[in-house]
Design a protein around this motif. Sequence first.
Motif, short mmCIF file in Angstrom:
data_model
loop_
_atom_site.label_atom_id
_atom_site.label_comp_id
_atom_site.label_asym_id
_atom_site.label_seq_id
_atom_site.Cartn_x
_atom_site.Cartn_y
_atom_site.Cartn_z
N ARG A 16 -53.94 24.73 29.32
CA ARG A 16 -54.16 23.28 29.13
C ARG A 16 -54.81 22.55 30.31
O ARG A 16 -55.55 21.34 30.11
N GLN A 17 -54.38 22.90 31.13
CA GLN A 17 -55.45 22.17 32.91
C GLN A 17 -56.06 22.53 32.57
O GLN A 17 -57.11 22.25 32.93
N LEU A 18 -56.49 24.17 32.77
CA LEU A 18 -57.82 24.70 32.56
C LEU A 18 -58.77 24.07 31.30
O LEU A 18 -60.18 23.83 31.69
N VAL A 19 -58.24 23.93 30.75
CA VAL A 19 -59.31 22.69 29.18
C VAL A 19 -59.54 21.94 29.28
O VAL A 19 -60.50 21.06 29.60
N ASP A 20 -59.06 21.19 30.50
CA ASP A 20 -59.17 19.67 30.51
C ASP A 20 -59.73 19.34 31.61
O ASP A 20 -59.65 18.00 31.80
N GLY A 24 -58.36 22.89 39.17
CA GLY A 24 -58.53 22.74 40.27
C GLY A 24 -59.29 23.68 40.98
O GLY A 24 -59.54 24.19 42.22
N ILE A 25 -59.85 24.39 39.62
CA ILE A 25 -61.22 25.61 39.98
C ILE A 25 -62.08 25.25 40.26
O ILE A 25 -62.58 24.32 40.09
N ALA A 26 -62.46 26.11 41.74
CA ALA A 26 -64.31 25.70 41.93
C ALA A 26 -65.03 25.55 40.92
O ALA A 26 -65.29 26.85 39.73
N ALA A 59 -55.05 20.89 43.56
CA ALA A 59 -53.44 21.40 42.79
C ALA A 59 -53.88 20.76 41.14
O ALA A 59 -54.22 20.06 41.20
N PRO A 60 -53.55 21.74 41.06
CA PRO A 60 -53.84 21.90 39.17
C PRO A 60 -52.72 21.04 38.78
O PRO A 60 -51.98 20.19 39.26
N GLY A 61 -53.32 20.05 38.01
CA GLY A 61 -52.91 18.94 37.29
C GLY A 61 -53.35 17.83 38.32
O GLY A 61 -52.12 16.88 37.66
N SER A 62 -52.95 17.40 39.31
CA SER A 62 -53.46 16.27 40.21
C SER A 62 -54.19 15.60 40.46
O SER A 62 -54.36 14.14 40.78
#
Length: 180
Positions: A16-20, A24-26, A59-62
């Motif tokens: 979900r964090q990646l879709v949204d 935090g991925i480069a 950080a993921p989700g931040s």
Amino acid sequence: VIPDYPNAEARGATVRQLVDMQGGIADIFSPERENQPRDRFTSNHAYFEFVSSLPQRFAPGSRNEYCNGCYVVLGEMIERITGEPFETYIQRAVLTPASMTRTGYFNSDHLPANTAIAYMRNEQDAWNVAGEGQGISGSGAGGVYSTATDLLKFDDALRAGRLLDAQWTAWVLGGDEVAN
């Protein structure tokens, strides 16, 4: 899904964090990318190898930040779950069921006849071929070639339930929040 992701912090990102775009991925469009040869990027997996070697942005989700790299990672997840190249899976699970015969992750150096080429203006207001600074093939972040007729076929297949079940179709079309 990717326990060997080079950055331990990124391993905590949810789908979900990646879709949204909160993973935090480069991003794949970066100064580091500009120094790479185009022919290095021949598949989603090649983009993944590049983007996963870059430092985590946050950080993921931040926070939320537009991120093509998130979609490259999602494409790698599809590859690992299905055991087949991302592009092969998309052909089998989306393009073929939708009867999209003129759509694909084509090699931009060897395009099929009658392929439309996109142009865009550069900083000097001159016209350039869009995507010249990208690899020779697309990724989970984009780069699919298609036609207007095939895009209509995709819409028809999606709405007819040939690509996803009813809940996911509703979510993709902006319906109820059912997908997590």
